[in-house]
Scaffold this motif. Structure first.
Motif, PDB file in Angstrom:
ATOM      1  N   VAL A 255       0.856  -1.186   0.000  1.00 55.74           N
ATOM      2  CA  VAL A 255       0.000   0.000   0.000  1.00 55.74           C
ATOM      3  C   VAL A 255       0.892   1.235   0.000  1.00 55.74           C
ATOM      4  CG1 VAL A 255      -1.931   1.173   1.098  1.00 55.74           C
ATOM      5  CG2 VAL A 255      -1.663  -1.279   1.412  1.00 55.74           C
ATOM      6  N   ASN A 256       1.018   1.864  -1.143  1.00 61.33           N
ATOM      7  CA  ASN A 256       1.757   3.116  -1.241  1.00 61.33           C
ATOM      8  C   ASN A 256       0.801   4.289  -1.069  1.00 61.33           C
ATOM      9  OD1 ASN A 256       4.272   1.813  -1.833  1.00 61.33           O
ATOM     10  ND2 ASN A 256       3.516   1.449  -3.916  1.00 61.33           N
ATOM     11  N   SER A 259      -2.496   4.520  -3.148  1.00 60.30           N
ATOM     12  CA  SER A 259      -2.741   3.242  -3.813  1.00 60.30           C
ATOM     13  C   SER A 259      -3.699   2.427  -2.954  1.00 60.30           C
ATOM     14  CB  SER A 259      -1.444   2.469  -4.049  1.00 60.30           C
ATOM     15  OG  SER A 259      -0.958   1.885  -2.856  1.00 60.30           O
ATOM     16  N   SER A 328     -11.945   2.205  -6.315  1.00 55.34           N
ATOM     17  CA  SER A 328     -11.041   2.681  -7.359  1.00 55.34           C
ATOM     18  C   SER A 328     -11.633   3.856  -8.125  1.00 55.34           C
ATOM     19  CB  SER A 328     -10.716   1.534  -8.320  1.00 55.34           C
ATOM     20  OG  SER A 328      -9.808   1.955  -9.311  1.00 55.34           O
TER      21      SER A 328
END
Length: 389
Positions: A255-256, A259, A328
């Motif tokens: 998980v960036n 993101s 998303s």
């Protein structure tokens, strides 16, 4: 027209009546005085002289009152008594099931205490740390979950409010910018700290190597808090590099910042997780000392982080207010809003909230050629200083 105006009023009256009818008085045994003393960090701040000279009963009442209010039960009353070395909470004006999440929190707290005890026996506990559970959170009517590193010590010793800190205050402001009413932000800020230790703000690097002591507590809390009473998943935001790394270690998901990932909790619920900067990171990223005194570089980094933070809080607000939204799709909409469509507003918010300019001066600053030329770059990745929190 008159009839159309009356019908909603009647519906509202009925709704209020149903809500009142659904509430009752509950009695919850919290455990022995020894257990409650350690789980409520009692006394919260006494060094010969007590900052607030409260009894154990008053301390428990304080945190439980915060919870019922943040759950939306504004008229609920809490009374705590001790009888035969057992602590009992009587809560009037809440659903009869309200004691269940309270008991679950304290059961998880026992796991945190066990981890802290082992940490201390291994000579790794610091003299200025305090075991501090996320007391006073909404227990029932949660909208989203915030996964953080550790609570600052002053939230316990001074404020006696888990949600009173520079970190939570800044993020609450971003939620309001994204349409959440001020009084509703606590429902979105149910916090799980992977280190349940109130510590000085510079303790982060020390705590990073100690997460495994609290593994049972961490996973239990994530399982409990990320789902509603009906079993539906709540969105979660993972703040800061240590927390995002913990997600990778614990759940195998990368998980960036900005993101998305999906984790599966111990109960099998699939939880959408968004990576974010730590709420306090912007003050470090926008500090000119991080760039050898170059204020232009500091501003550019700060603007970038502001766009990211507004996008993350936008996602959190949208997912929490409209369950079932596609994560998303919403993230794309949020980044488009704050990094493209409303980039000028992002700029102004940076200069008012971080550089402390007036709204008028911030607007002028964002119109200068030097700054205006940077705004189209908000969505373009750029190197930022390593997170210090």
């Amino acid at each position: 027209m008159f009839k159309l105006a009356v019908l909603p009023l009647a519906a509202l009256t009925l709704s209020a009546t149903v809500q009142a009818a659904d509430t009752t008085n509950i009695d919850v045994q919290l455990g022995s005085t020894e257990r409650v003393t350690r789980l409520f960090a009692y006394p919260n701040n006494c060094n010969v002289i007590c900052f607030r000279d409260w009894t154990l009963e008053q301390t428990v009442e304080h945190y439980l009152t915060q919870s019922v209010q943040r759950d939306g039960y504004a008229t609920a009353k809490v009374e705590v008594k001790i009888d035969n070395d057992k602590v009992y909470a009587s809560i009037n004006g809440v659903p009869k099931s309200y004691g269940q999440p309270l008991k679950a929190l304290l059961d998880a707290g026992d796991l945190a205490y066990n981890g802290a005890s082992k940490l201390n026996s291994d000579k790794k506990w610091s003299y200025n740390w305090y075991l501090f559970l996320p007391l006073g959170m909404a227990l029932e009517n949660r909208k989203s979950v915030e996964l953080l590193h550790f609570p600052p010590d002053y939230s316990l010793t001074q404020a006696q409010d888990y949600l009173e800190s520079a970190t939570t205050d800044r993020w609450a402001t971003l939620l309001t910018v994204n349409g959440i009413a001020v009084e509703q932000t606590p429902a979105y800020q149910t916090i799980i700290d992977i280190a349940p230790i109130a510590a000085p703000s510079n303790a982060g690097s020390t705590l990073e190597g100690l997460y495994s002591y609290f593994n049972d507590y961490q996973t239990t809390m994530v399982t409990q808090v990320t789902q509603t009473a009906s079993g539906a998943a709540l969105p979660m935001v993972a703040f800061g590099a240590p927390v995002r790394n913990w997600i990778k270690t614990q759940y195998g998901q990368t998980v960036n910042v900005l993101s998305l990932a999906t984790i599966t909790t111990g109960s099998g619920v699939k939880v959408p997780v968004l990576g974010s900067n730590h709420p306090s990171y912007i003050w470090y990223a926008a500090d000119k000392d991080s760039y050898d005194g170059d204020e232009a570089k500091a501003d550019a980094a700060g603007l970038k982080v502001m766009g990211q933070d507004l996008s993350a809080s936008c996602w959190q607000a949208g997912m929490g207010s409209k369950p079932g939204t596609d994560p998303s799709t919403l993230l794309n909409q949020c980044t488009q809003t704050w990094q493209v469509t409303q980039k000028e507003k992002t700029c102004e918010l940076f200069y008012t909230s971080i550089r402390n300019l007036t709204p008028a001066d911030a607007a002028k600053k964002c119109e200068t050629p030097a700054i205006k030329s940077q705004l189209p770059q908000l969505k373009v990745p750029m190197p930022l200083p390593a997170e210090a929190v």
